[in-house]
Enzyme design. Structure first.
Site, mmCIF file in Angstrom:
data_model
loop_
_atom_site.group_PDB
_atom_site.id
_atom_site.type_symbol
_atom_site.label_atom_id
_atom_site.label_comp_id
_atom_site.label_asym_id
_atom_site.label_seq_id
_atom_site.Cartn_x
_atom_site.Cartn_y
_atom_site.Cartn_z
ATOM 1 N N SER A 183 -24.602 -2.004 -9.431
ATOM 2 C CA SER A 183 -23.907 -2.671 -10.521
ATOM 3 C C SER A 183 -24.336 -4.156 -10.548
ATOM 4 C CB SER A 183 -22.390 -2.492 -10.338
ATOM 5 O OG SER A 183 -21.738 -2.702 -11.551
ATOM 6 N N ASP A 332 -24.056 6.967 -17.174
ATOM 7 C CA ASP A 332 -23.452 5.667 -16.911
ATOM 8 C C ASP A 332 -23.674 4.759 -18.115
ATOM 9 O OD1 ASP A 332 -22.732 3.164 -16.019
ATOM 10 O OD2 ASP A 332 -24.386 2.982 -14.586
ATOM 11 N N HIS A 357 -22.198 5.942 -12.741
ATOM 12 C CA HIS A 357 -22.430 4.588 -12.225
ATOM 13 C C HIS A 357 -22.595 4.562 -10.698
ATOM 14 C CE1 HIS A 357 -22.438 0.330 -13.072
ATOM 15 N NE2 HIS A 357 -21.435 0.080 -12.252
#
Ligand SMILES: *[C@@H]1O[C@H](CO)[C@@H](O)[C@H](O)[C@H]1NC(C)=O
Ligand SMILES: *[C@@H]1O[C@H](CO)[C@@H](O)[C@H](O)[C@H]1NC(C)=O
Ligand SMILES: *[C@@H]1O[C@H](CO)[C@@H](O)[C@H](O)[C@H]1NC(C)=O
Ligand SMILES: *[C@@H]1O[C@H](CO)[C@@H](O)[C@H](O)[C@H]1NC(C)=O
Length: 399
Positions: A183, A332, A357
């Site tokens: 991320s 994602d 994700h």
């Protein structure tokens, strides 16, 4: 024994952070103490292969303002070490970067990069991001302090941690340092390699939204099920009150700090103004931008400028560099802000079908899909290829 002192030091650190009136000298003394403790415990590190060792927690004293040498203030940054699979001091070092939350021992024990460490004989280090978890400067999260929070400050920390830990752990100067992250921390991993290729050999950037964007309405076009998405379902007043709290949270996501980073660097406001959007309760863009004004006194104009500057500084979705592997899952929503196609021979992209994700970073499970297994295999192969090529070129130049 390894846990006792670390816990005690953590409690002491908390006590000193809790009162913003804690004198800087106390923190500095504490920092010194922790560092000495750490250095002495590091000397006891077992470097032998296959020796089971629990991850150790350590603290680095870092400059609060790495861009101003006259500013002598510092803070303590937490890191974790697992040398369980470290085969020799020439072996690679996997540096797992923390993002917008606290970073625990799991960062060096479970999931990748820990899972890749045995195959490559790597030392695994987890580095908590400044202003999150326990790595919060004295003075806490007040707005004056937060100007020392940005991805650029975080990258400066990565560089000094890489140099300092090499020395502390007696890592060979020929060891290859590979950054990992998921991320926002995935973006940091990629940027660390792009900006400091002489110090960081390669990066694996999982679900990394490298393009900053003010209005992230594209999010909803990809969403198929709910993820770690920021939840603003409280009343506006409640949300505001929470975001104005300057007492640092010691675990989990730092909402106030992350809001600050969205206001000053990234935007990423998930909006839903299209009538077909399924999430009708999401706040509209102007209302999200007002939070920057109401919580930090930052104008919308400054946020718009900041987002553009972030993209020109890092290169958005077409960063120029080498030896970065971008890994994404096509389920994602964040993948639309990442790199999903190869950008040349050594900026590679892996788009894992049906993955969400950061799924590639999660610990392996028997229920993992074949595509996920294959994806993880490709990450290992890519790293092996880069490391072998580097080894060959070393041999060629006779080092
Ligand atoms: C650098 O730090 C010094 C000492 O704290 C301070 O007086 C000065 O204003 C700082 N400069 C900038 C550009 O922040
Ligand atoms: C914020 O923290 C800094 C550094 O500790 C301090 O100098 C400043 O007075 C604080 N500001 C407020 C508004 O509390
Ligand atoms: C670091 O490693 C080298 C090579 O094994 C060794 O000669 C040296 O004594 C080590 N230094 C420390 C401080 O352990
Ligand atoms: C992705 O998920 C769908 C629906 O669950 C399934 O039909 C398909 O086979 C999956 N594809 C892969 C490559 O796993």
């Amino acid at each position: 024994m390894a846990r006792g002192p670390a816990l005690w030091l953590g409690a002491l650190l908390l006590a000193s952070l809790g009162g913003s009136s804690a004198p800087a000298s106390l923190l500095r003394r504490l920092g010194e103490h922790i560092r000495r403790f750490q250095e002495s415990s590091v000397l006891g590190l077992s470097l032998g292969p296959g020796v089971a060792a629990r991850p150790r927690e350590g603290w680095l004293e870092q400059p609060l303002d790495p861009f101003n040498a006259s500013d002598r203030r510092s803070f303590l940054q937490r890191y974790w070490i697992s040398d369980q699979h470290w085969a020799s001091r020439d072996g690679p070092v996997f540096l797992h970067l923390g993002g917008e939350g606290s970073l625990g021992p799991g960062s060096v024990m479970r999931g990748h990069p820990a899972a890749l460490a045995p195959a490559l004989g790597a030392l695994v280090i987890g580095l908590e991001h400044r202003f999150y978890g326990l790595s919060i400067p004295a003075g806490g999260l007040n707005t004056t302090q937060l100007r020392f929070l940005s991805s650029r400050h975080a990258l400066a920390d990565v560089v000094s941690a890489r140099l300092e830990l090499s020395r502390l752990l007696n890592v060979s100067s020929s060891s290859r340092w590979v950054c990992f992250g998921g991320s926002y921390a995935g973006s940091l991993a990629a940027w660390a390699r792009l900006k400091f290729p002489h110090l960081l050999f390669a990066a694996v950037a999982s679900s990394a939204p490298v393009r900053a964007v003010l209005d992230f309405s594209a999010y909803n076009e990809v969403v198929t099920h709910s993820l770690g998405q920021r939840c603003l379902s409280f009343s506006r007043a409640e949300t505001l009150a929470q975001l104005r709290v300057t007492e640092p949270p010691v675990s989990g996501v730092g909402d106030r700090q992350w809001l600050y980073q969205t206001c000053t660097e990234f935007g990423f406001y998930v909006t839903c103004e299209d009538p077909t959007c399924p999430f009708s309760k999401l706040p509209a863009l102007p209302s999200q931008l007002e939070l920057c004004e109401q919580v930090f006194g930052l104008s919308t104009w400054s946020t718009v400028q900041a987002v553009a500057q972030t993209n020109s500084y890092y290169g958005g979705q077409t960063p120029v560099g080498t030896q970065v592997l971008f890994v994404n899952g096509d389920m994602d929503p964040w993948h639309v802000l990442s790199v999903t196609q190869d950008l040349g021979p050594s900026v590679s992209a892996l788009l894992i079908p049906n993955a969400s994700h950061c799924l590639d970073m999660a610990p392996e499970r028997s229920s993992d899909t074949p595509s996920l297994r294959l994806g993880r295999q490709s990450i290992l192969q890519q790293l092996q290829t880069w490391l072998q090529l580097a080894q060959k070129s070393l041999v060629r130049v006779g080092v």
